[in-house]
Design an enzyme around this catalytic site. Structure first.
Site, PDB file in Angstrom:
ATOM      1  N   CYS A 125       0.865  -1.177   0.000  1.00  0.00           N
ATOM      2  CA  CYS A 125       0.000   0.000   0.000  1.00  0.00           C
ATOM      3  C   CYS A 125       0.901   1.227   0.000  1.00  0.00           C
ATOM      4  CB  CYS A 125      -0.902   0.010   1.228  1.00  0.00           C
ATOM      5  SG  CYS A 125      -2.036   1.408   1.298  1.00  0.00           S
ATOM      6  N   GLN A 126       0.899   1.972  -1.092  1.00  0.00           N
ATOM      7  CA  GLN A 126       1.786   3.119  -1.243  1.00  0.00           C
ATOM      8  C   GLN A 126       1.003   4.326  -1.756  1.00  0.00           C
ATOM      9  OE1 GLN A 126       4.309   0.618  -3.862  1.00  0.00           O
ATOM     10  NE2 GLN A 126       6.029   1.259  -2.593  1.00  0.00           N
TER      11      GLN A 126
END
Length: 405
Positions: A87-88
């Site tokens: 998750c970025q």
């Protein structure tokens, strides 16, 4: 249609193992696993130990390299693309050269997935991520997930998603992850789904509803993606719920209640009378007690604001009659999130063993016992997914593939 898979960010092979357990002749034609900054690629070695290596279309091995330097056109053709990615921040910006259009941030692995989809055009995709993806970033809720959906929409795909607590569907761990199923709009499956309303897809007829049954819901919240990724980055925000679909750029979503299945309890996966290295010494007991206990701590923020940081207690030891908590990559180290159990035979408090960590994720015993250090075995399991959840989806996809030409 061939049952072929490409597995990105493969870890120690959870997706592949899950599909192989479906016993329906899925073939993984290529994989990629590379841990940035790691001196030894332990996960890649574990994967190869179990499954062997994969050649690209030039007959070369590039499975243990940074995916960003791999020529996506050389990846073998495949029907299904799978992968768990971090998750970025998925925001994009205008590139300096207008001929290049837009560019995602370097190092953000979603763009590598998008590039593979663009190059190979798989009929189907299944991705896994942490559930906070639906809400990120905090200052523009839902933007990042919206960008992912917008990418899929622009490439000619529709998508479903579902946040799944694995323990609610019979697993040994209360691990919440979002699964995304995307399908190309020119497949027979896409055509067959057009006869269903969005509500019917979420309730009973869609991919996720068949893999993870729910109680019936009566309405969907609706939204719409913006025209391009620059606009999505600058303006888009949406309250994505734990279940939903996207087709033709429109969003339909709501909360759901799972049809519960009996989980595996922590006590059922424990070994007895394990190696002394896993027991908590009397010298460290006070530290463990403090970390697991409730706290109120006076703190000062960077701006000088004074506040009280507080947190409640964590079960110490963890209860045998519940599924395990979410396992992190820090499992087994001296920290608040590590599981601590009373040994079934000795009654003494200890951390989990590597085999118990593997059981929490649904892997075979000693799956990671391939030469890697014990600490890395826990790290790899903390990064892994719950294998039985993949097998559930594989069995649904089997039926879909059977209908494709």
């Amino acid at each position: 249609m061939k049952k072929t898979i490409c597995e990105l960010f493969a870890g120690v092979g959870g997706f592949r193992l899950g599909f192989e357990r479906a016993n329906s002749n899925w073939e993984t034609v290529w994989f990629s696993q590379w841990e940035p900054g790691a001196r030894t690629q332990w996960a890649n070695q574990c994967y190869v130990e179990h499954f062997g290596n994969s050649l690209d279309m030039n007959g070369e091995i590039h499975t243990g390299e940074d995916i960003s330097v791999v020529d996506k056109n050389n990846i073998p053709d495949h029907t299904l693309l799978v992968g768990g990615f971090p998750c970025q921040d998925y925001s994009v910006a205008q590139s300096l050269s207008s001929s290049k259009g837009i560019e995602g941030k370097k190092g953000v692995l979603w763009w590598q997935i998008r590039d593979v989809i663009e190059a190979k055009k798989p009929a189907f995709c299944i991705f896994e991520n942490v559930d906070r993806l639906l809400k990120s970033p905090a200052k523009q809720r839902g933007r990042d997930f919206g960008i992912i959906l917008s990418c899929l929409n622009g490439l000619g795909y529709s998508a479903e998603w579902r946040v799944v607590n694995a323990a609610e569907y019979g697993a040994a761990q209360r691990r919440r992850r979002v699964f995304i199923f995307a399908y190309r709009n020119d497949t027979q499956y896409a055509e067959s789904m057009n006869k269903y309303t969005e509500l019917a897809m979420i309730n009973t007829d869609g991919f996720m509803a068949q893999a993870f049954p729910i109680e019936q819901i009566e309405e969907c919240f609706e939204g719409e993606l913006l025209d391009d990724l620059i606009e999505m980055t600058d303006k888009f925000s949406f309250d994505f719920k734990p279940a939903g679909i996207m087709r033709n750029g429109k969003i339909y979503t709501n909360k759901v209640v799972p049809v519960l299945e009996k989980p595996i309890l922590l006590g059922e996966i424990l070994q007895s009378d394990v190696d002394e290295n896993f027991y908590i010494s009397s010298e460290k007991m006070s530290k463990w007690t403090y970390l697991k206990g409730a706290k109120k701590i006076n703190r000062v923020s960077k701006t000088g604001h004074e506040y009280v940081f507080s947190e409640g207690p964590v079960g110490f030891p963890d209860s045998w009659d519940k599924p395990g908590r979410t396992m992190l990559t820090s499992e087994s180290t001296l920290n608040r999130s590590t599981h601590v159990v009373s040994d079934p035979k000795t009654g003494k408090l200890r951390t989990l063993t590597p085999i118990e960590a593997e059981r929490l994720q649904g892997f075979d015993d000693d799956w990671t016992n391939t030469g890697m250090p014990t600490r890395m075995r826990f790290f790899c399991m903390g990064n892994a997914l719950v294998v039985p959840m993949i097998t559930r989806m594989a069995k649904v996809l089997d039926k879909i593939i059977d209908e494709e030409q």
